[in-house]
Design an enzyme around this catalytic site. Structure first.
Site, PDB file in Angstrom:
ATOM      1  N   GLY A 603     -11.751  -6.758  15.189  1.00  0.00           N
ATOM      2  CA  GLY A 603     -11.665  -8.199  14.999  1.00  0.00           C
ATOM      3  C   GLY A 603     -10.612  -8.546  13.985  1.00  0.00           C
ATOM      4  O   GLY A 603     -10.031  -7.671  13.339  1.00  0.00           O
ATOM      5  N   GLY A 605     -10.275 -11.424  10.935  1.00  0.00           N
ATOM      6  CA  GLY A 605     -10.893 -12.558  10.258  1.00  0.00           C
ATOM      7  C   GLY A 605      -9.877 -13.181   9.333  1.00  0.00           C
ATOM      8  O   GLY A 605      -8.708 -12.791   9.341  1.00  0.00           O
ATOM      9  N   PHE A 607      -7.626 -13.618   6.456  1.00  0.00           N
ATOM     10  CA  PHE A 607      -6.977 -12.697   5.519  1.00  0.00           C
ATOM     11  C   PHE A 607      -6.659 -11.309   6.059  1.00  0.00           C
ATOM     12  O   PHE A 607      -6.062 -10.517   5.367  1.00  0.00           O
ATOM     13  CB  PHE A 607      -7.814 -12.486   4.250  1.00  0.00           C
ATOM     14  CG  PHE A 607      -7.884 -13.691   3.388  1.00  0.00           C
ATOM     15  CD1 PHE A 607      -6.719 -14.256   2.888  1.00  0.00           C
ATOM     16  CD2 PHE A 607      -9.096 -14.251   3.068  1.00  0.00           C
ATOM     17  CE1 PHE A 607      -6.789 -15.354   2.064  1.00  0.00           C
ATOM     18  CE2 PHE A 607      -9.157 -15.364   2.250  1.00  0.00           C
ATOM     19  CZ  PHE A 607      -8.012 -15.916   1.755  1.00  0.00           C
ATOM     20  N   GLY A 608      -7.106 -10.973   7.263  1.00  0.00           N
ATOM     21  CA  GLY A 608      -6.742  -9.624   7.693  1.00  0.00           C
ATOM     22  C   GLY A 608      -7.416  -9.152   8.955  1.00  0.00           C
ATOM     23  O   GLY A 608      -8.166  -9.883   9.605  1.00  0.00           O
ATOM     24  N   VAL A 610      -9.765  -6.302  11.054  1.00  0.00           N
ATOM     25  CA  VAL A 610     -10.966  -5.515  10.796  1.00  0.00           C
ATOM     26  C   VAL A 610     -11.019  -4.323  11.754  1.00  0.00           C
ATOM     27  O   VAL A 610     -10.793  -4.479  12.959  1.00  0.00           O
ATOM     28  CB  VAL A 610     -12.233  -6.381  10.974  1.00  0.00           C
ATOM     29  CG1 VAL A 610     -13.454  -5.605  10.563  1.00  0.00           C
ATOM     30  CG2 VAL A 610     -12.116  -7.664  10.175  1.00  0.00           C
ATOM     31  N   LYS A 624     -11.781  -4.021   6.403  1.00  0.00           N
ATOM     32  CA  LYS A 624     -10.847  -5.136   6.538  1.00  0.00           C
ATOM     33  C   LYS A 624      -9.593  -4.852   5.725  1.00  0.00           C
ATOM     34  O   LYS A 624      -9.652  -4.674   4.513  1.00  0.00           O
ATOM     35  CB  LYS A 624     -11.494  -6.430   6.061  1.00  0.00           C
ATOM     36  CG  LYS A 624     -10.504  -7.587   6.040  1.00  0.00           C
ATOM     37  CD  LYS A 624     -11.119  -8.873   5.600  1.00  0.00           C
ATOM     38  CE  LYS A 624     -11.889  -9.479   6.747  1.00  0.00           C
ATOM     39  NZ  LYS A 624     -12.348 -10.836   6.424  1.00  0.00           N
ATOM     40  N   ASP A 722     -14.729 -21.216   5.417  1.00  0.00           N
ATOM     41  CA  ASP A 722     -14.301 -20.848   6.756  1.00  0.00           C
ATOM     42  C   ASP A 722     -15.494 -20.438   7.615  1.00  0.00           C
ATOM     43  O   ASP A 722     -15.478 -19.396   8.265  1.00  0.00           O
ATOM     44  CB  ASP A 722     -13.255 -19.725   6.681  1.00  0.00           C
ATOM     45  CG  ASP A 722     -12.431 -19.615   7.971  1.00  0.00           C
ATOM     46  OD1 ASP A 722     -12.522 -20.552   8.808  1.00  0.00           O
ATOM     47  OD2 ASP A 722     -11.739 -18.607   8.149  1.00  0.00           O
TER      48      ASP A 722
END
Ligand code: NAG
Ligand code: NAG
Ligand code: NAG
Ligand code: NAG
Ligand code: NAG
Ligand code: NAG
Ligand code: NAG
Length: 923
Positions: A603, A605, A607-608, A610, A624, A722
Site C-alpha cells: 500500500g 499511505g 508520506f510513503g 508500505v 513504511k 487524514d
C-alpha cells in the site's frame, strides 16, 4: 593528612550541628545518592528511604545550579501513583515544598505534565513548559496523623518526576487559621518588596526557610503596572518582628515607598479565583520628623470596601522598626489581582510596603473511608513492595492491587493479593471493609482460622485457596447475602462444612482439606455454576457439573493441579497507558531481510510506501518507507518517532519501531491481515463477502475509539488530519484499527495555523481548507464521510455515481437523507440483516459530522455513543429476532419521515457467547 582529618572532623561536626540546629527540617534530594550540607547550611539527604520505586537521572542545564536540583527521581507514565511518606509530629504545622526542574532528564524533550497530591488531596497539576525553569509548589498544613504523603500521579504527558521535597516545621501558632482542619494553605505569592537583589531570602535569614521572592525577579505577569515614583528603601537597623507570622528581619528591612503618593501592582495568583489568606507586612523604616505622617489606604479596583481602614504603620505598630501585619483570613480574590496603596490627603508621605503573602485555601480530601483499616493492614507487611505504595488506598489513584468505587470518599471494592507470600494469621482488618466485593488471598501462607466476614456484607468472590488456614469453616459465610464464589480448597480446614453453604447457589470449592467433612452420607452432589459476564450485566446459568467428593490424603496434591479459576474479567480501563519505553530501533539490514529487500508492496499511505515484512522470529510487520521530503531533518523524524511510540491504544495500529540509515526514514508497524476498510467496501473482497451492517458498525466503533483516544487521551490533542477508509485497517479478527496517525504535529492550540493543508480529497474538511485552522472537528468531518461510505459503499468522489451535478458523496447522501430517503443511498450489496432504526441513527450522525461548520459537528465521543447505541439496537433486534416498535416519525434535519422497519430474523448472529470456565476438580 592531619589537616584532612581535621577537615573531615570539622565537616562532621558541622553537619551534625546543622542536623541538630534544624529540628523539623527534612530536605530530600530526589534522585540523590549521598548526604551533604549546602552553602546555606541545609542538610540534603537522598530520598530512597522515603519512596518506593522510580528511577534516578542526572540533568544538565546551563549555568551554575545548586546540587540538589541537578538530579531527579522519575516514574513510569502509568495509571499508578508514586508517593513519598514523611514522618511528622501531629497537631503541628508544616510547610511542604516540592520542586521540579525538568532539564530534559529523559532526553525526550517531551515536557511532562502530571498531578501532585498531598494525601488524597489534589494539590496542583505540574505542567512543565520550559526545560530550564523550575516549578515550585508550597503548602502549609496542620499534621493530623504521624505521616504525610506526597504523591505524583496521572501522567498526562511525559514521565512524572521530582527534584526536591522539603518539610519545614513551624513554631507555635504560625499560620494558624480557623479552617485548618478542613483546608490546606497553598502558596500563591510571598514577596519581599524593595529587595536589594533578584535573589530570594530564605534560610538562614528566615529560620523557617520560607522563600521570600524578590520584587525585582522578573517573571511573566509578576508585579507589573508599577506606579511611577515607586522607590526601594532599606535600613540596617534591627526590626522587631516577634509577632504573628514573623517575616524575617531581612525581609522587613527593605520596602518600597510611593514617592508620588501611590503604590500599585498587578500579578497572577495561581489557583485563583478562590478564597484565600492574604496578609501584608509593614514596618516604618524611614526616619522623618514628628510633624510628618505616613497614612494610606488599600485600593483594590472595583472593591471600595477594602479602602475603609487607614493604615498608619508607626501608630499601628506602636513605633518605628516594628512589624504591623494587617490582612484577611478569608478573602475572595481573582486570578488577575490588581492592588495598590494610596496616601490619604492629610499624609505627608506616600505609602510603604515591606512584604506580602497570599495563600489559597485548598479543601482537604479525606480520601477513602477505608484508609485507616487498609493502612493498618499494610503496616503488618512493611517489607513487601505492594505494602509500600503509600498514600491513600484509593485516591488520587488506587494501589495497584486494590480497586475502589467512585464515591466521594471511596470504598475499597476489590483486593487482589494472590501469591504474595502473606504469612501469619488472617489479617482481620480485611473483615472491616463494608464495600468489599472481591477478596483474593489465594496462594499465600496464611494460617489460623477463617474469620467472620460479617463486616463485609457485599462480598461476592472469596479466594482463600492454597493457604494453610485451619479450624472450621465459619457458618456465617453462608449469611453473606451476595456471595457467588467461595474457594477454600487446599487448606488445613477441619470440621463439618456448614449446611448453609452447601445449600447456597454458589460456586464453592473446598476440596483438599484433609479433615473437612461434608457430612456422613452421599459423596456426590450438584453444584450450579453461575457465570457473570461483566459488562453485559447478564447472569447466565451455563451448566450443571457433578462434583465427586473423594476424600484425599493430606495436602500433598501437586500445586500445579490446583490452578485457580482465572479472575473474572474486570472492566478494563479503556485507554491504554502512555507507554514508557522508547521506540525500538531496527537496523536497515534487519528491515531488508524482513521485507526481502522491499519486495512486496502492500500500500501507499500518507508520506510513503508500505511493504510487507516478516521478521526472523516470524512476526509479520508493515514497513513504511517515508518519502524523502516528509521530514526536514533527522531531528524532526526522531521527534515524530518519540511521539509515535507514546501513542498506544488497541484501536490504533501498533507502532513497533523505526529505522534510520542511509538517508532512509522507516517506520515499522504491526501487520494487519485483513487490509483496509476501503478494500472491504469496494475492493475484490467486497464482492466475495460483503460486510454486513453490524460488522460495519463494529468497525465504526473501533475506529471511533481510536480517534477518541487521539483527541482526548493524548496531551496535547492529536489531530489525525487524514482519516479515510484506506487508513482504517482490519486485523485477523476483523477488528478495526486506525493507521497513519501521529505523523503530524499535535495541535498546539486551537488557533494553530498550519502552512500546509494535509488530507485527502473527498475527506477534507471544507472549513479547514478555507481557514487553514486545524481542529479536532476536521477529523470529525472525515469520519462523517467514512460513515457515509459504510452506509452507501460509495467512494467519496466519483464522476459517475452521484448524478449529473454532483461529484461528492457528502452533497449526494445529505440530500437524500435529509429528505428521508435512506434507501436511495444504501449500499446495494448490504446484506439485509440490518435494523432500520440503527441505520437511521448512523445516517443522522454522519450528516451531523459533515456539517459545514466545525462548531456544529459533534465530538468524537458523542459520535461513538451514537454508534454504540446503534450497535445495541442491532443486538437487541438480532437477539430476539423480532421487530422493535415501528419508527413512527423520524425527525431528520427538520423534515419528517416515515420509514417502515425491515426486520432481520437471524438470532444466532449476534449472540455473544459468554466465556465458560469450568473449575478443575468439578468434573
Ligand atoms: C549522575 O552523576 C553522578 C556523578 O556526577 C554519577 O555517579 C551517577 O552515576 C549519575 N547518575 C545517572 C543516573 O546517570
Ligand atoms: C488527569 O489529568 C488530566 C489533565 O490535567 C485531567 O483532565 C484528568 O481529570 C486527570 N485525571 C485524574 C484521575 O485526576
Ligand atoms: C520556636 O519556639 C520556641 C519556644 O517558643 C523558641 O525557643 C524557638 O526559638 C522557636 N524557633 C524558631 C525557629 O523561631
Ligand atoms: C534582576 O533581573 C533582571 C532581569 O533578569 C536584570 O535585568 C537585573 O539586572 C537583575 N538585577 C540584579 C540586581 O541582579
Ligand atoms: C513623580 O514626582 C516627581 C517629583 O516628586 C515628578 O518629577 C514626577 O513627574 C512625578 N511623576 C508622575 C508620573 O507623576
Ligand atoms: C470563607 O468565606 C466563604 C464565604 O463567606 C465561606 O463560604 C468559606 O467557607 C470560608 N472559608 C474558606 C476556607 O473558604
Ligand atoms: C515469595 O517468596 C519467594 C521465595 O522467597 C520469592 O521467590 C518470591 O519472589 C516471593 N513473591 C513475592 C510476590 O514476594
Amino acid at each position: 593528612m592531619a589537616t584532612l582529618l581535621h577537615l573531615l572532623f570539622f565537616q562532621l561536626l558541622l553537619s551534625s550541628a546543622s542536623k541538630a540546629q534544624m529540628p523539623g527540617f527534612v530536605s530530600l534530594d530526589c534522585g540523590g545518592k549521598e548526604e551533604y550540607t549546602d552553602d546555606i547550611g541545609l542538610l540534603w539527604i537522598p530520598d530512597d528511604q522515603f519512596i518506593h520505586g522510580g528511577q534516578t537521572a542526572n540533568i544538565s542545564i546551563p549555568g551554575e545550579n545548586p546540587k540538589q536540583y541537578m538530579k531527579v527521581r522519575y516514574f513510569p507514565a502509568d495509571s499508578r501513583k508514586y508517593c513519598y511518606t514523611l514522618s511528622v509530629k501531629t497537631r503541628t504545622r508544616y510547610l511542604v515544598r516540592a520542586s521540579f526542574l525538568y532539564g530534559n532528564f529523559d532526553k525526550s524533550n517531551f515536557y511532562p505534565m502530571f498531578d501532585l497530591s498531598i494525601g488524597a488531596t489534589h494539590w496542583s497539576t505540574i505542567v512543565i513548559s520550559d526545560a530550564n525553569v523550575m516549578e515550585v509548589r508550597e503548602l502549609i498544613l496542620l499534621a493530623s496523623s504521624p505521616t504525610i504523603s506526597v504523591c505524583l500521579s496521572n501522567a498526562t504527558t511525559g514521565q512524572p518526576f521530582i527534584s526536591t521535597l522539603e518539610l519545614r516545621q513551624f513554631n507555635g501558632s504560625l499560620y494558624y487559621t480557623t479552617y485548618e482542619t478542613q483546608f490546606f494553605l497553598s502558596l500563591s505569592a510571598r514577596i519581599n518588596f524593595g529587595a536589594e537583589s533578584n535573589d530570594s531570602v530564605r534560610y538562614p535569614d528566615d529560620p523557617f526557610d520560607r522563600i521570600w521572592e524578590s520584587d525585582s525577579a522578573r517573571r511573566a505577569n509578576y508585579l507589573v503596572d508599577v506606579a511611577p515614583g515607586t522607590e526601594a528603601i532599606s535600613t540596617e537597623k534591627p526590626i522587631d518582628v516577634s509577632t504573628g507570622e514573623r517575616p524575617p528581619e531581612k525581609v522587613m528591612q527593605t520596602a518600597v515607598v510611593g514617592q508620588n503618593g501611590s503604590l500599585t501592582y498587578r500579578l497572577d495568583l495561581d489557583g485563583f479565583p478562590a478564597n484565600g489568606w492574604a496578609f501584608s507586612y509593614f514596618a516604618e523604616i524611614e526616619d522623618f520628623g514628628p510633624d510628618e505622617t505616613r497614612k494610606f489606604k488599600l485600593v483594590i479596583p472595583g472593591l471600595p470596601v477594602f479602602s475603609k481602614p487607614t493604615v498608619d504603620v508607626q501608630e499601628n505598630a506602636q513605633g518605628k522598626y516594628r512589624l504591623y501585619e494587617p490582612g484577611y483570613n478569608n478573602v475572595s480574590l481573582p486570578f488577575v489581582f490588581s492592588f495598590g496603596f494610596r496616601k490619604t490627603n492629610d499624609s505627608s508621605r506616600g505609602p510603604i510596603l515591606n512584604a506580602l503573602e497570599i495563600y489559597k485555601y485548598l479543601q482537604i480530601n479525606f480520601g477513602s473511608q477505608d484508609a485507616t483499616a487498609m493502612g493498618s493492614f499494610v503496616s503488618h507487611y512493611q517489607e513487601a513492595d505492594w505494602a509500600r505504595e503509600g498514600g491513600d488506598p484509593c485516591v488520587p489513584a488506587s494501589w495497584s492491587w486494590v480497586q475502589c468505587n467512585s464515591d466521594q470518599q471511596p470504598r475499597v471494592v476489590s483486593i487482589n493479593l494472590s501469591r504474595k507470600n502473606l504469612t501469619g494469621n488472617f489479617p482481620l482488618e480485611l473483615t472491616k471493609l463494608p464495600g468489599l466485593v472481591e477478596l483474593r488471598l489465594d496462594g499465600n501462607e496464611l494460617t489460623g482460622p477463617i474469620p467472620d466476614f460479617g463486616g463485609c456484607p457485599n462480598l461476592e468472590y472469596i479466594h482463600l485457596e492454597n493457604n494453610e488456614l485451619s479450624g472450621a469453616l465459619p457458618s456465617s459465610l453462608a449469611d453473606l447475602p451476595s456471595l457467588r464464589e467461595l474457594y477454600v480448597q487446599n487448606n488445613m480446614l477441619s470440621g463439618l462444612v456448614p449446611q448453609g453453604l452447601l445449600s447456597k447457589k454458589i460456586i464453592f470449592n473446598y476440596s483438599g482439606n484433609l479433615h473437612l467433612r461434608k457430612g456422613k452420607k452421599d459423596t456426590s452432589r450438584v453444584i450450579i455454576i453461575i457465570c457473570s459476564v461483566t459488562g453485559v450485566s447478564m447472569l447466565l446459568v451455563i451448566g450443571i457439573a457433578y462434583y465427586l467428593f473423594t476424600q484425599r490424603k493430606g495436602k500433598n496434591i501437586p500445586k500445579d493441579k490446583v490452578t485457580s479459576v482465572p479472575p473474572a474479567k474486570k472492566l478494563s480501563t479503556f485507554f491504554s497507558e502512555v507507554a514508557t519505553e522508547s521506540a525500538h530501533k531496527y537496523s536497515l539490514s534487519e528491515i531488508e531481510d524482513a521485507t526481502g529487500k522491499f519486495e512486496k508492496r502492500i500500500g501507499s499511505g500518507g508520506f510513503g510506501i508500505v511493504y510487507y515484512g516478516k521478521m526472523a522470529d516470524g512476526k509479520e510487520i508493515a514497513v513504511k518507507v517515508l518519502t524523502n521530503d516528509s521530514f526536514q531533518g533527522i531531528r524532526e523524524f526522531l521527534n515524530e518517532v518519540t511521539l509515535l511510540s507514546r501513542i498506544h491504544h488497541r484501536n490504533l495500529v501498533t507502532f513497533l519501531g523505526y529505522s534510520q540509515q542511509d538517508g532512509k526514514n522507516i517506520l515499522v508497524y504491526e501487520f494487519m491481515h485483513n487490509g483496509t476498510l476501503k478494500e472491504h467496501l469496494r475492493g475484490p473482497s467486497a464482492r466475495e463477502r460483503t460486510l454486513n451492517w453490524i460488522k460495519r458498525l463494529e468497525i465504526a466503533e473501533d475506529a471511533a475509539k481510536g480517534i477518541e483516544y487521539l483527541h482526548t487521551g493524548c496531551f496535547p490533542t492529536i489531530i489525525h488530519r487524514d482519516l479515510k477508509s484506506s487508513n482504517i485497517l482490519l486485523d485477523k479478527h476483523m477488528r478495526a484499527k486506525v493507521s497513519d496517525f501521529g505523523l503530524s504535529k499535535p495541535a498546539v492550540d486551537c488557533s494553530h495555523v498550519s502552512s500546509i493543508v494535509r488530507g485527502t480529497v473527498g475527506y477534507l474538511d471544507p472549513e479547514y481548507y478555507i481557514s487553514q485552522q486545524l481542529t479536532e472537528k476536521s477529523d470529525i468531518y472525515s469520519f462523517g464521510v467514512i460513515l457515509l461510505e459504510l452506509i452507501s459503499g460509495q467512494e467519496p468522489i466519483s464522476n459517475e455515481n452521484f448524478g449529473l451535478n454532483c461529484r461528492n458523496i457528502v452533497a449526494w447522501a445529505k440530500s437524500y437523507i435529509e429528505n428521508g430517503n435512506i434507501e436511495a443511498v444504501m449500499d446495494p450489496m448490504l446484506p439485509d440483516d440490518y435494523n432500520m432504526q440503527s441505520l437511521w441513527k448512523i445516517a443522522e450522525t454522519a450528516v451531523m459530522c459533515v456539517k459545514p461548520q466545525g462548531i456544529q459537528r459533534p465530538t468524537i465521543s458523542e459520535v461513538l455513543k451514537e454508534i454504540q447505541e446503534a450497535i445495541a439496537i442491532e443486538r437487541v433486534s438480532g437477539l430476539h429476532g423480532e421487530c422493535p416498535a415501528k419508527v413512527i416519525s423520524k425527525k431528520t434535519m427538520g423534515s419528517s419521515v416515515n420509514s417502515d422497519m425491515i426486520c432481520s430474523a437471524t438470532p444466532e448472529q449476534n449472540v455473544s457467547v459468554p466465556e465458560l470456565f469450568v473449575q478443575p476438580g468439578l468434573r
